[in-house]
Design a protein around this motif. Structure first.
Motif, mmCIF file in Angstrom:
data_model
loop_
_atom_site.group_PDB
_atom_site.id
_atom_site.type_symbol
_atom_site.label_atom_id
_atom_site.label_comp_id
_atom_site.label_asym_id
_atom_site.label_seq_id
_atom_site.Cartn_x
_atom_site.Cartn_y
_atom_site.Cartn_z
ATOM 1 N N MET A 1 0.847 -1.213 0.000
ATOM 2 C CA MET A 1 0.000 0.000 0.000
ATOM 3 C C MET A 1 0.880 1.260 0.000
ATOM 4 S SD MET A 1 -3.067 1.104 -0.179
ATOM 5 C CE MET A 1 -4.805 0.907 0.164
ATOM 6 N N SER A 2 0.404 2.301 -0.640
ATOM 7 C CA SER A 2 1.146 3.563 -0.681
ATOM 8 C C SER A 2 0.901 4.369 0.592
ATOM 9 C CB SER A 2 0.670 4.385 -1.874
ATOM 10 O OG SER A 2 -0.681 4.744 -1.676
ATOM 11 N N VAL A 3 1.752 5.339 0.846
ATOM 12 C CA VAL A 3 1.582 6.208 2.008
ATOM 13 C C VAL A 3 0.219 6.893 1.954
ATOM 14 C CG1 VAL A 3 2.385 8.364 3.052
ATOM 15 C CG2 VAL A 3 4.028 6.574 2.455
ATOM 16 N N SER A 4 -0.123 7.428 0.784
ATOM 17 C CA SER A 4 -1.404 8.151 0.703
ATOM 18 C C SER A 4 -2.582 7.195 0.879
ATOM 19 C CB SER A 4 -1.510 8.931 -0.607
ATOM 20 O OG SER A 4 -1.286 8.073 -1.703
ATOM 21 N N GLY A 5 -2.444 5.971 0.378
ATOM 22 C CA GLY A 5 -3.497 4.976 0.564
ATOM 23 C C GLY A 5 -3.664 4.604 2.034
ATOM 24 N N ASP A 30 10.888 12.071 1.127
ATOM 25 C CA ASP A 30 9.989 11.730 0.009
ATOM 26 C C ASP A 30 8.669 11.152 0.526
ATOM 27 O OD1 ASP A 30 11.525 9.656 1.011
ATOM 28 O OD2 ASP A 30 11.605 8.542 -0.880
ATOM 29 N N LYS A 31 8.767 10.265 1.503
ATOM 30 C CA LYS A 31 7.548 9.679 2.079
ATOM 31 C C LYS A 31 6.737 10.720 2.841
ATOM 32 C CE LYS A 31 8.465 4.756 2.761
ATOM 33 N NZ LYS A 31 8.680 3.727 3.805
ATOM 34 N N ILE A 212 1.243 3.883 8.620
ATOM 35 C CA ILE A 212 1.185 4.814 7.480
ATOM 36 C C ILE A 212 2.408 4.636 6.577
ATOM 37 C CG2 ILE A 212 1.155 7.250 6.757
ATOM 38 C CD1 ILE A 212 -0.034 7.934 9.517
ATOM 39 N N PHE A 213 3.591 4.607 7.200
ATOM 40 C CA PHE A 213 4.836 4.667 6.420
ATOM 41 C C PHE A 213 5.509 3.316 6.233
ATOM 42 C CE2 PHE A 213 4.288 8.876 8.391
ATOM 43 C CZ PHE A 213 4.264 9.650 7.254
ATOM 44 N N GLY A 214 5.000 2.281 6.874
ATOM 45 C CA GLY A 214 5.625 0.960 6.788
ATOM 46 C C GLY A 214 6.542 0.703 7.962
ATOM 47 N N GLN A 215 7.031 -0.524 8.038
ATOM 48 C CA GLN A 215 7.905 -0.911 9.148
ATOM 49 C C GLN A 215 9.206 -0.121 9.102
ATOM 50 O OE1 GLN A 215 7.087 -2.808 11.696
ATOM 51 N NE2 GLN A 215 5.053 -3.018 10.796
ATOM 52 N N ARG A 216 9.774 0.110 10.284
ATOM 53 C CA ARG A 216 11.059 0.799 10.340
ATOM 54 C C ARG A 216 12.203 -0.202 10.325
ATOM 55 N NH1 ARG A 216 7.720 3.783 13.679
ATOM 56 N NH2 ARG A 216 8.147 2.452 15.437
#
Ligand SMILES: *Cc1c(COP(=O)(O)O)cnc(C)c1O
Length: 216
Positions: A1-5, A30-31, A212-216
């Motif tokens: 999934m994208s950040v905006s999604g 960028d994210k 939102i941004f994914g795993q770190r």
């Protein structure tokens, strides 16, 4: 999934009146810009060293929240622009925020971080310290600061009962303080793993990163 999604999905699930702070630690500009372009304006970082270059590079209408442990000697770097400090847990730190706020001729909103988790390692003020800080603030000892609420982090556990107990405890502290300090309106609790529970327990500001941004 994208950040905006991810952001759109989260916002759809969030009841009205609850502020979402998008936590961007370890993630690149960028994210962050992808979230910004989707309309997000409140962003959180937990380290001053990481926040500074991002704040410099990114649009000036971003509201930056400092959500991690803050050392007194770093306050001067963020005082000119920080929107809110979530992690005040001592009068020493608050004195320095006050000093720097006056230098910058601004008022810095802050939350008292309350220790609610069982783990010893978590930062935050004890109930006694919360009361003491609040009394000192009400007596005008920290000019240039605005006591706006409290923040807490629940234990890292799958035990929902335990998390609920901790969030409910923080909500009680918030309600008590709110009765005597009318500017105290913000209850910052809930992260990716536990925000629905936090909202059920009365949170009105959640700090969400990985979902939102994914795993770190
Ligand atoms: C990293 C962090 C968050 C967000 O955590 P996620 O699990 O990524 O949602 C929230 N609050 C604080 C204080 C944090 O350091």
């Amino acid at each position: 999934m994208s950040v905006s999604g991810n952001l759109a999905r989260l916002k759809k699930a969030l009841p009205p009146g609850i502020t979402l702070v998008a936590v961007t630690k370890t993630h690149g500009t960028d994210k962050i810009m992808e979230a910004y372009e989707a309309g997000q304006r409140d962003f959180g970082e937990n380290r001053v060293q990481e926040l500074l270059p991002k704040a410099q590079a990114l649009p000036k209408d971003i509201r930056w929240h400092l959500i991690g442990h803050l050392q007194s000697n770093k306050v001067k770097y963020i005082a000119p622009f920080i929107h809110m400090i979530h992690s005040v847990d001592s009068s020493g730190l608050l004195s320095e925020i006050s000093r720097q706020a006056i230098k910058c001729e601004r008022t810095i909103p802050f939350l008292i971080q309350v220790r609610i988790a069982k783990e010893e390692s978590k930062y935050g003020a004890s109930l006694k310290e919360v009361q003491h800080l609040t009394e000192q603030w009400k007596n005008g000892q920290f000019p240039g600061t605005l006591l706006s609420g409290c923040m807490g982090m629940a234990s890292l556990t799958d035990n929902e009962m335990e998390i609920r107990k901790e969030f409910t405890g923080l909500k009680e502290v918030f309600t008590q303080l709110n009765a005597s300090a009318p500017d105290m309106k913000i209850l910052s609790m809930g992260m990716s793993s536990d925000w629905p529970l936090a909202v059920e327990c009365g949170s009105n500001m959640i700090r969400v990163g990985s979902s939102i941004f994914g795993q770190r």
